[in-house]
Design a protein around this motif. Sequence first.
Motif, mmCIF file in Angstrom:
data_model
loop_
_atom_site.group_PDB
_atom_site.id
_atom_site.type_symbol
_atom_site.label_atom_id
_atom_site.label_comp_id
_atom_site.label_asym_id
_atom_site.label_seq_id
_atom_site.Cartn_x
_atom_site.Cartn_y
_atom_site.Cartn_z
ATOM 1 N N LYS A 58 12.796 -13.487 42.403
ATOM 2 C CA LYS A 58 14.230 -13.038 41.850
ATOM 3 C C LYS A 58 15.067 -14.127 41.178
ATOM 4 O O LYS A 58 15.506 -14.088 40.155
ATOM 5 C CB LYS A 58 15.123 -12.389 42.944
ATOM 6 C CG LYS A 58 14.612 -10.835 43.348
ATOM 7 C CD LYS A 58 15.509 -10.340 44.378
ATOM 8 C CE LYS A 58 15.251 -9.142 44.893
ATOM 9 N NZ LYS A 58 16.030 -8.298 45.768
ATOM 10 N N LEU A 59 15.205 -15.314 41.862
ATOM 11 C CA LEU A 59 16.062 -16.353 41.453
ATOM 12 C C LEU A 59 15.369 -16.959 39.768
ATOM 13 O O LEU A 59 16.115 -16.920 38.869
ATOM 14 C CB LEU A 59 16.009 -17.518 42.289
ATOM 15 C CG LEU A 59 16.941 -17.235 43.404
ATOM 16 C CD1 LEU A 59 16.691 -18.309 44.568
ATOM 17 C CD2 LEU A 59 18.499 -17.176 42.951
ATOM 18 N N LEU A 60 14.030 -16.838 39.914
ATOM 19 C CA LEU A 60 13.272 -17.350 38.566
ATOM 20 C C LEU A 60 13.601 -16.296 37.628
ATOM 21 O O LEU A 60 13.752 -16.546 36.322
ATOM 22 C CB LEU A 60 11.989 -17.571 38.781
ATOM 23 C CG LEU A 60 11.577 -18.836 39.759
ATOM 24 C CD1 LEU A 60 10.209 -18.959 39.816
ATOM 25 C CD2 LEU A 60 12.289 -20.085 39.018
ATOM 26 N N GLU A 61 13.269 -14.839 37.807
ATOM 27 C CA GLU A 61 13.429 -13.854 36.872
ATOM 28 C C GLU A 61 14.806 -13.734 36.093
ATOM 29 O O GLU A 61 15.065 -13.511 35.344
ATOM 30 C CB GLU A 61 13.283 -12.453 37.573
ATOM 31 C CG GLU A 61 11.616 -12.324 37.791
ATOM 32 C CD GLU A 61 11.143 -11.070 38.343
ATOM 33 O OE1 GLU A 61 10.049 -10.717 37.999
ATOM 34 O OE2 GLU A 61 12.005 -10.357 39.272
ATOM 35 N N ALA A 62 15.982 -14.093 37.084
ATOM 36 C CA ALA A 62 17.373 -13.997 36.784
ATOM 37 C C ALA A 62 17.577 -15.267 35.622
ATOM 38 O O ALA A 62 18.654 -14.979 35.143
ATOM 39 C CB ALA A 62 18.207 -14.164 37.863
ATOM 40 N N GLU A 63 16.539 -16.313 35.453
ATOM 41 C CA GLU A 63 16.828 -17.306 34.690
ATOM 42 C C GLU A 63 15.975 -17.133 33.539
ATOM 43 O O GLU A 63 15.744 -18.204 32.489
ATOM 44 C CB GLU A 63 16.609 -18.562 35.388
ATOM 45 C CG GLU A 63 17.284 -19.040 36.317
ATOM 46 C CD GLU A 63 17.208 -20.319 37.081
ATOM 47 O OE1 GLU A 63 16.207 -21.052 36.528
ATOM 48 O OE2 GLU A 63 17.903 -20.862 37.806
ATOM 49 N N GLY A 64 15.337 -16.049 33.401
ATOM 50 C CA GLY A 64 14.496 -15.534 32.384
ATOM 51 C C GLY A 64 13.021 -16.163 32.500
ATOM 52 O O GLY A 64 12.356 -15.915 31.327
ATOM 53 N N VAL A 65 12.615 -16.402 33.464
ATOM 54 C CA VAL A 65 11.318 -16.873 33.862
ATOM 55 C C VAL A 65 10.381 -15.771 33.773
ATOM 56 O O VAL A 65 10.466 -14.524 34.430
ATOM 57 C CB VAL A 65 10.946 -17.794 35.052
ATOM 58 C CG1 VAL A 65 9.498 -18.073 35.320
ATOM 59 C CG2 VAL A 65 11.853 -19.100 34.887
ATOM 60 N N GLU A 66 9.103 -15.615 33.133
ATOM 61 C CA GLU A 66 8.209 -14.633 33.015
ATOM 62 C C GLU A 66 6.979 -14.661 33.953
ATOM 63 O O GLU A 66 6.856 -15.987 34.181
ATOM 64 C CB GLU A 66 7.435 -14.352 31.567
ATOM 65 C CG GLU A 66 8.916 -13.973 30.646
ATOM 66 C CD GLU A 66 8.455 -14.048 29.218
ATOM 67 O OE1 GLU A 66 7.037 -13.687 29.045
ATOM 68 O OE2 GLU A 66 9.094 -14.254 28.293
ATOM 69 N N PHE A 67 6.545 -13.707 34.455
ATOM 70 C CA PHE A 67 5.391 -13.953 35.417
ATOM 71 C C PHE A 67 4.142 -13.164 34.697
ATOM 72 O O PHE A 67 4.288 -12.163 33.928
ATOM 73 C CB PHE A 67 5.925 -13.185 36.685
ATOM 74 C CG PHE A 67 6.506 -14.069 37.585
ATOM 75 C CD1 PHE A 67 6.146 -14.517 38.667
ATOM 76 C CD2 PHE A 67 8.036 -14.099 37.114
ATOM 77 C CE1 PHE A 67 6.974 -15.442 39.653
ATOM 78 C CE2 PHE A 67 8.848 -14.890 37.970
ATOM 79 C CZ PHE A 67 8.393 -15.444 39.026
ATOM 80 N N ARG A 68 3.049 -13.743 35.193
ATOM 81 C CA ARG A 68 1.715 -12.930 34.820
ATOM 82 C C ARG A 68 1.185 -12.440 36.447
ATOM 83 O O ARG A 68 0.638 -13.350 37.148
ATOM 84 C CB ARG A 68 0.790 -14.012 34.202
ATOM 85 C CG ARG A 68 1.070 -14.501 32.923
ATOM 86 C CD ARG A 68 0.958 -13.665 31.821
ATOM 87 N NE ARG A 68 1.051 -13.919 30.472
ATOM 88 C CZ ARG A 68 2.258 -13.852 29.715
ATOM 89 N NH1 ARG A 68 3.177 -12.892 30.200
ATOM 90 N NH2 ARG A 68 2.445 -14.342 28.556
ATOM 91 N N GLY A 69 1.482 -11.339 36.601
ATOM 92 C CA GLY A 69 1.020 -10.836 37.962
ATOM 93 C C GLY A 69 2.048 -11.401 38.857
ATOM 94 O O GLY A 69 3.381 -11.221 38.945
#
Length: 85
Positions: free
Chosen positions: A62-73
């Motif tokens: 959640k913290l990374l996504e809030a900073e705009g970090v994208e995930f692959r799976g």
Amino acid sequence: MEEIPAGRVASYGQIARLIGLPAHSRLVGRVLSQAELYGDYPCNRVVNHSGALAASFAAHRKLLEAEGVEFRGERVCMKKHRWEC
């Protein structure tokens, strides 16, 4: 870790090399797992070399996504978000 910009991540190995202990990435992980005892650090910006998150850190994604970090799976897209230090 404060130098890692928002939206970027570093690996435990990168941090170990930066502090002059290139063979001690697991030690970096252990220290970061207790970082809340020593202050407020952006530990969420550190992942393993393949982009996997810390299993014991529930808010990590959640913290990374809030900073705009994208995930692959389940892993951070390291090609796009790796901090080049």
